[in-house]
Write a protein that holds these residues in place. Structure first.
Motif, mmCIF file in Angstrom:
data_model
loop_
_atom_site.group_PDB
_atom_site.id
_atom_site.type_symbol
_atom_site.label_atom_id
_atom_site.label_comp_id
_atom_site.label_asym_id
_atom_site.label_seq_id
_atom_site.Cartn_x
_atom_site.Cartn_y
_atom_site.Cartn_z
ATOM 1 N N GLN A 88 -2.283 1.880 7.479
ATOM 2 C CA GLN A 88 -1.266 1.450 8.442
ATOM 3 C C GLN A 88 -0.015 0.918 7.761
ATOM 4 O OE1 GLN A 88 -1.781 2.077 11.709
ATOM 5 N NE2 GLN A 88 -3.666 3.005 10.953
ATOM 6 N N ASN A 89 -0.156 0.465 6.502
ATOM 7 C CA ASN A 89 0.965 -0.092 5.739
ATOM 8 C C ASN A 89 0.774 0.311 4.278
ATOM 9 O OD1 ASN A 89 2.924 -1.566 4.469
ATOM 10 N ND2 ASN A 89 2.229 -3.558 5.180
ATOM 11 N N PRO A 90 1.327 1.442 3.846
ATOM 12 C CA PRO A 90 1.094 1.948 2.490
ATOM 13 C C PRO A 90 1.526 0.991 1.371
ATOM 14 C CG PRO A 90 2.129 3.622 3.852
ATOM 15 C CD PRO A 90 2.140 2.347 4.641
ATOM 16 N N ALA A 91 2.367 0.006 1.671
ATOM 17 C CA ALA A 91 2.780 -0.966 0.657
ATOM 18 C C ALA A 91 1.760 -2.089 0.486
ATOM 19 C CB ALA A 91 4.141 -1.561 1.018
ATOM 20 N N HIS A 92 0.699 -2.092 1.290
ATOM 21 C CA HIS A 92 -0.342 -3.125 1.233
ATOM 22 C C HIS A 92 -1.547 -2.570 0.482
ATOM 23 C CE1 HIS A 92 -3.422 -5.715 3.662
ATOM 24 N NE2 HIS A 92 -3.233 -6.195 2.448
ATOM 25 N N LEU A 93 -1.871 -3.179 -0.643
ATOM 26 C CA LEU A 93 -3.021 -2.775 -1.459
ATOM 27 C C LEU A 93 -4.125 -3.809 -1.261
ATOM 28 C CD1 LEU A 93 -1.025 -1.807 -4.648
ATOM 29 C CD2 LEU A 93 -1.687 -0.347 -2.741
ATOM 30 N N VAL A 94 -5.316 -3.354 -0.955
ATOM 31 C CA VAL A 94 -6.406 -4.229 -0.519
ATOM 32 C C VAL A 94 -7.579 -4.145 -1.493
ATOM 33 C CG1 VAL A 94 -8.009 -4.661 1.374
ATOM 34 C CG2 VAL A 94 -5.720 -3.817 1.871
ATOM 35 N N ASN A 95 -8.138 -5.304 -1.823
ATOM 36 C CA ASN A 95 -9.383 -5.399 -2.585
ATOM 37 C C ASN A 95 -10.235 -6.449 -1.869
ATOM 38 O OD1 ASN A 95 -11.483 -5.757 -4.331
ATOM 39 N ND2 ASN A 95 -10.265 -6.348 -6.073
ATOM 40 N N HIS A 96 -11.109 -6.005 -0.964
ATOM 41 C CA HIS A 96 -11.957 -6.905 -0.179
ATOM 42 C C HIS A 96 -13.419 -6.541 -0.393
ATOM 43 C CE1 HIS A 96 -8.672 -7.991 3.036
ATOM 44 N NE2 HIS A 96 -8.283 -8.234 1.803
ATOM 45 N N ASP A 97 -14.310 -7.239 0.305
ATOM 46 C CA ASP A 97 -15.755 -6.966 0.302
ATOM 47 C C ASP A 97 -16.389 -7.146 -1.072
ATOM 48 O OD1 ASP A 97 -15.626 -6.309 3.038
ATOM 49 O OD2 ASP A 97 -15.069 -4.245 2.545
ATOM 50 N N ASN A 98 -15.996 -8.213 -1.770
ATOM 51 C CA ASN A 98 -16.547 -8.512 -3.091
ATOM 52 C C ASN A 98 -17.641 -9.567 -2.972
ATOM 53 O OD1 ASN A 98 -14.628 -6.958 -4.894
ATOM 54 N ND2 ASN A 98 -13.225 -8.116 -3.612
#
Length: 87
Positions: free
Chosen positions: A36-46
């Motif tokens: 939805q927002n290509p400038a947002h890089l996500v690293n979750h679920d750790n």
């Protein structure tokens, strides 16, 4: 596995300790681009402390660009984990 919208980043950082020595750390993290927002890089679920890293690419310039601007990346970072929100 690297694929479109996913990449790995080797992060290095150091913190100066009160005695003037440096505490140095590094990590290899996998990021996924928010569709939805290509400038947002996500690293979750750790698992470790359930940490979440969100990187927002505000601006950037490639090497050897037509305007001769030196390459750079301007990133806003926000992190959370079980112990600390908003670092």
């Amino acid at each position: 596995e690297t694929k479109p919208g996913t990449f790995f980043g080797k992060l290095n950082w150091r913190i100066e300790e009160p005695d003037g020595e440096f505490f140095t750390r590094d990590a290899l993290q996998q990021f996924v681009q928010d569709p939805q927002n290509p400038a947002h890089l996500v690293n979750h679920d750790n698992e470790y402390l359930h940490y979440e890293d969100d990187w927002y690419i505000i601006d950037y310039e490639y090497d050897d660009n037509k305007d001769g601007v030196p390459p750079f990346a301007f990133v806003y970072y926000r992190g959370n984990n079980d112990a600390w929100e908003g670092y």
